[in-house]
Write a protein that holds these residues in place. Structure first.
Motif, short mmCIF file in Angstrom:
data_model
loop_
_atom_site.label_atom_id
_atom_site.label_comp_id
_atom_site.label_asym_id
_atom_site.label_seq_id
_atom_site.Cartn_x
_atom_site.Cartn_y
_atom_site.Cartn_z
N ALA A 142 -46.18 25.63 -22.84
CA ALA A 142 -47.02 24.39 -22.77
C ALA A 142 -46.09 23.26 -22.06
O ALA A 142 -46.31 22.83 -21.19
CB ALA A 142 -47.54 23.97 -24.19
N LYS A 143 -44.84 23.16 -22.58
CA LYS A 143 -43.79 22.56 -21.95
C LYS A 143 -43.38 22.79 -20.58
O LYS A 143 -43.01 21.93 -19.87
CB LYS A 143 -42.72 22.31 -22.87
CG LYS A 143 -42.72 21.56 -24.17
CD LYS A 143 -41.30 21.53 -24.80
CE LYS A 143 -41.45 20.37 -26.32
NZ LYS A 143 -40.34 20.21 -26.83
N ALA A 144 -43.22 24.10 -20.31
CA ALA A 144 -43.31 24.49 -19.00
C ALA A 144 -44.37 24.17 -18.05
O ALA A 144 -44.08 23.78 -16.81
CB ALA A 144 -43.11 26.04 -18.94
N ILE A 145 -45.59 24.06 -18.41
CA ILE A 145 -46.55 23.73 -17.77
C ILE A 145 -46.48 22.33 -17.40
O ILE A 145 -46.65 21.72 -16.40
CB ILE A 145 -47.79 23.95 -18.26
CG1 ILE A 145 -48.27 25.69 -18.17
CG2 ILE A 145 -49.14 23.22 -17.41
CD1 ILE A 145 -49.38 26.12 -18.91
N CYS A 146 -46.24 21.31 -18.58
CA CYS A 146 -45.99 20.20 -18.48
C CYS A 146 -45.03 19.69 -17.49
O CYS A 146 -45.00 18.48 -16.85
CB CYS A 146 -45.95 19.26 -19.78
SG CYS A 146 -47.01 19.44 -21.14
#
Length: 331
Positions: free
Chosen positions: A42-46
Motif C-alpha cells: 500500500a505504501k509503495a502505491i502511495c
C-alpha cells in the motif's frame, strides 16, 4: 457504523465518492486487491500518488483525535501509528488514574439510547471498550447485544495479514470485541481458534517475530512450563564378552577322584593402557580381582604371574584359549 474510524475496506478511493473528486486521481484507483495486500504494498502505491497530501489531510480530518488503535489501514502514505503521531500531544493528554478518555458525553447518549453495542460506542467516541463498559455499569444500563454477524475467525482475519515463514501479523487494535461486547486480545483469540480452547495465563509468541499471532507460534502458561523431554539415548548393545584364559592342572579331589586338566575363562572387567583387570574368583560377596601387564600379554599372547603358585589356573594367562592337548603333551 464501522468499528474503526478508517475502514480499510473503503480504500482505495475508487470505492468512495469525494466532494472535489481528488480521490479519482489517486494511484490506488482500480487497484483494491493490490492495495489490500499489505502495508508495504500500500505504501509503495502511495509513493507514486499525485494526491497523497489531499488523502492524508482528509484522513486526519476524519479521524480527529482517535488513538492509533481506532484507525485502520494506510492513508496518505502513512499507517495508523504514523498518522496518530501527527496529532499534537496537547490534544491527547495522559489520563489520570480511573479517568475516562474520549467523548464521554456522546458515549453516555449512545448508551442511554440502548441501540449500540460497546464496540460501536468505543469506535465512535475514541474510548476503550473497558471504559465504555465501566460507564455503562455506573449508569446502571443493560448490555446491548453485539449484532455484528462476523465469526471470530472473520474478525481475526480482518485484523491480520500473512507474513513470511508462516507468521501471521496483527495489524488491528489491541483487542477484538466478540458477541456480547466481550473484549479479547488478538493473541488469545488466535490461540483459542487454533488450539480449540481458552488460554491459561499469559499467551506469548515463541517465534520472536513482533506482532505475530500465528497459533502454532503461541504458547500459554501450561505449555511454557511443560519441559519437552529429549528422548533417552538407547543404551548401547553389550559387546562380546572378553576373557583371559588359563589352564587348571589335573589334580586329585579326595583320595579317589581325579579331576583332569581343563581350560578356565577369567572375565575381563577393565582395561587401562598398562593393565588388564580380570575376575580371579567370582565370589558373590567380594569377587577377587587380579591384573596382568597388558603390553606383555598383547605382545607375547601369554604371560606368567610369578606371584601365583603353579597349581593356580591363572598362573599363566593367555589372550586366546590355549590348546589343552598341546599343554598335556608338553607336561
Amino acid at each position: 457504523m464501522s468499528t474503526l474510524v478508517t475502514n480499510r475496506r473503503s480504500r482505495p478511493h475508487a470505492d468512495t465518492a469525494t466532494a472535489d473528486n481528488w480521490g479519482a486521481r489517486g494511484a490506488c484507483v482500480g487497484r483494491l486487491q493490490e492495495f489490500a495486500a499489505g502495508e508495504v504494498k500500500a505504501k509503495a502505491i502511495c509513493a507514486t500518488c499525485p494526491v497523497t497530501a489531499e488523502c492524508l489531510s482528509a484522513a486526519l480530518l476524519e479521524e480527529g483525535r482517535a488513538s492509533r488503535y481506532y484507525r485502520d489501514g494506510v492513508r496518505g502514505g502513512l499507517n495508523e501509528a504514523e498518522r496518530a503521531a501527527l496529532v499534537p500531544r496537547e490534544q491527547r493528554p495522559a489520563p489520570a488514574v480511573g479517568e475516562l478518555v474520549g467523548d464521554v458525553a456522546l458515549a453516555e447518549t449512545m448508551l442511554r439510547a440502548g441501540q449500540h453495542p460497546i464496540r460501536v460506542i468505543a469506535a465512535a467516541t475514541g474510548m476503550s471498550g473497558s471504559s465504555v463498559g465501566r460507564l455503562r455499569r455506573s449508569l446502571g444500563l443493560p448490555l446491548v447485544a453485539d449484532t455484528d454477524a462476523r465469526t471470530p475467525l472473520e474478525r481475526l482475519t480482518a485484523r491480520t495479514e500473512p507474513g513470511e515463514e508462516g507468521h501471521l501479523l496483527w495489524i488491528g487494535g489491541p483487542s477484538v470485541c466478540l458477541a456480547g461486547g466481550k473484549e479479547i486480545s488478538g493473541l488469545r483469540l488466535a490461540f483459542r481458534l487454533g488450539y480449540g480452547r481458552d488460554a491459561e495465563g499469559l499467551v506469548k509468541a515463541h517465534c520472536g517475530m513482533p506482532r505475530c499471532v500465528a497459533w502454532r507460534h503461541l504458547a500459554d502458561r501450561p505449555m511454557r512450563r511443560t519441559t519437552i523431554k529429549k528422548p533417552r539415548r538407547p543404551a548401547p548393545a553389550p559387546g562380546p564378552a572378553e576373557y583371559l584364559y588359563g589352564i587348571e592342572p589335573g589334580h586329585w579331589e579326595g583320595e579317589n577322584t581325579w579331576v583332569p586338566a581343563r581350560v578356565v575363562r577369567f572375565p575381563i572387567t577393565r582395561k587401562t593402557p598398562k593393565r588388564i583387570y580380570y575376575v580371579r574368583r567370582d565370589d558373590p560377596q567380594t569377587p577377587e580381582i587380579g591384573n596382568v601387564d597388558r603390553q606383555r600379554i598383547e605382545a607375547d599372547g601369554d604371560v606368567y604371574r610369578v606371584s601365583s603358585g603353579w597349581w593356580e589356573a591363572d598362573s599363566r594367562l593367555y589372550l586366546a584359549a590355549p590348546d589343552l592337548d598341546q599343554y598335556l603333551r608338553a607336561a
